[in-house]
Design an enzyme around this catalytic site. Sequence first.
Site, PDB file in Angstrom:
ATOM      1  N   LEU A  92       0.868  -1.176   0.000  1.00 30.06           N
ATOM      2  CA  LEU A  92       0.000   0.000   0.000  1.00 30.06           C
ATOM      3  C   LEU A  92       0.905   1.226   0.000  1.00 30.06           C
ATOM      4  CD1 LEU A  92      -1.864  -2.337   0.874  1.00 30.06           C
ATOM      5  CD2 LEU A  92      -3.024  -0.736   2.386  1.00 30.06           C
ATOM      6  N   ILE A  93       1.160   1.761  -1.167  1.00 35.16           N
ATOM      7  CA  ILE A  93       2.177   2.794  -1.327  1.00 35.16           C
ATOM      8  C   ILE A  93       1.549   4.180  -1.428  1.00 35.16           C
ATOM      9  CG2 ILE A  93       2.250   2.519  -3.851  1.00 35.16           C
ATOM     10  CD1 ILE A  93       5.312   3.058  -3.602  1.00 35.16           C
ATOM     11  N   LYS A 107      -8.427   3.679   7.235  1.00 32.89           N
ATOM     12  CA  LYS A 107      -7.439   2.608   7.091  1.00 32.89           C
ATOM     13  C   LYS A 107      -8.123   1.256   6.908  1.00 32.89           C
ATOM     14  CE  LYS A 107      -3.703   5.033   7.297  1.00 32.89           C
ATOM     15  NZ  LYS A 107      -2.759   4.992   8.421  1.00 32.89           N
ATOM     16  N   GLY A 149       3.579   0.611   5.644  1.00 30.15           N
ATOM     17  CA  GLY A 149       4.733   1.250   6.281  1.00 30.15           C
ATOM     18  C   GLY A 149       4.453   1.701   7.694  1.00 30.15           C
ATOM     19  N   GLN A 165      -1.811   4.245  14.558  1.00 30.23           N
ATOM     20  CA  GLN A 165      -0.820   3.181  14.644  1.00 30.23           C
ATOM     21  C   GLN A 165      -0.509   2.767  16.082  1.00 30.23           C
ATOM     22  OE1 GLN A 165       2.480   4.456  12.180  1.00 30.23           O
ATOM     23  NE2 GLN A 165       1.161   4.748  10.407  1.00 30.23           N
ATOM     24  N   CYS A 211      15.555  14.419 -19.318  1.00 29.21           N
ATOM     25  CA  CYS A 211      16.110  13.331 -18.512  1.00 29.21           C
ATOM     26  C   CYS A 211      16.612  12.276 -19.487  1.00 29.21           C
ATOM     27  CB  CYS A 211      15.080  12.751 -17.535  1.00 29.21           C
ATOM     28  SG  CYS A 211      13.719  11.878 -18.332  1.00 29.21           S
TER      29      CYS A 211
END
Length: 483
Positions: free
Chosen positions: A184-185, A266, A288, A297, A457
């Site tokens: 889960l980014i 969440k 994370g 958390q 780039c």
Amino acid sequence: MKFIIKLFPEITIKSQSVRLRFIKILTTNIRNVLKNLEDDTLAVVRHWDHIEIRTKDDNLGPQICDALTRVPGIHHILEVEDRSYTDMHNIFEQTLEAYRETLIGKTFCVRVKRRGKHEFSSGDVERYVGGGLNQHIESAKVKLTHPQVTVHLEIDQDKLTLIKARHEGLGGFPIGTQEDVLSLISGGFDSGVSSYMLMRRGCRVHYCFFNLGGSAHEIGVKQVAHYLWNRFGSSHRVRFVAIDFEPVVGEILEKVEDGQMGVVLKRMMVRAASQVAERYGVQALVTGEALGQVSSQTLTNLRLIDNASDTLILRPLISHDKEHIINLAREIGTEDFAKTMPEYCGVISKSPTVKAVKAKIEEEESHFDFSILDRVVNEAKNVDIREIAAQSREQVVEVETVAELADTDVLLDIRAPDEQDEKPLKLDGIEVRTLPFYKLSTQFADLDQSKSYLLYCDRGVMSRLQALYLREQGYTNVKVYRP
């Protein structure tokens, strides 16, 4: 040119069948990573205790070494040269020839590994060669503990291997030796580091992104995911799944009490990610989260979040403090991404609970329209992470790509500073300015907006993504430069 790859120690203590499977997977991963070099002479050969890589193109050595240091499962890489020898004195002579310039003015020791039957021991060679080097090299001194240079030699029957350089590897297990996970980014410090840690442990990491901030946010997170995959996991194909979570947030803001919003959000993310994981046969989710870092958390809240789904949730950072996480992000190269990534999750609740009650959470969720959650999951965008470059081209069709520059154009090099230093961009008669991609969002406005800027780039991926972002911010004076 030859490289010897030494296995991560935890691989060597596995049973014979497991060890062989790990070595086979690592060999395949190395081939997949190195095939981009397009070297027909490149050969990757596995052995019981190491893997050999040979190439006839010495110019590819630095690229091969750089790629290998980022492949999970490798303890270290030895850049070696194979020779034959006649006796112990001949070993000394060849070592002197190879190391004379390196050892001038340095402290050193000699370390020998030997296989086969010989009239001498490893210690005999160490003493003979070390003593000879000490006598024949000006100002060189033997120091057995913490020397400046360690001369590594390997002797196998009648073959002498001179170890010219040693490069530390990433360690861990080869990707594919463990089952797939879904990260889960968010693009911040924590999710990037946790994704890296699971890749290093042998998992193929897919990415699930909950979009709360529009297309600009999605582009930024795609950059992080693509960077992690390209740097540490490019041996495997992975998915990037983007879910538009704004309707879910809107429903939470309307239906859920303020203090419960964080935990409910969440839990909704876990439910959605679990559906995605089940769809693609992924065994676990990765987050994370670190114990006590934010209100959601705490142990009580984490337990309630876990209870939202039967899918296993892995939290590799659970006992890490923020400073350590930031240091890890700096080491793997995601720090600069995370610094400029907005954090949307924390803004929806003004007084979050640190000890949620299950009954209260379930009561609040009873007001939630779960058809909205099902709809956003069904509408999720799933792309092969390798297609992000192609997708960026489709998204920025309104951004002009040019191969030639006018005298009044400013070429904006948006590569990372180390890439700029390694290959400086210079064009006659053209103003070249450097502004790393991760500073564009905060510093582009400070530039002279009367000028036209051409973003550059190496591969054109980052320049297209950033051009799209700047266009969305209202800047019309940007183009993409692709010579």
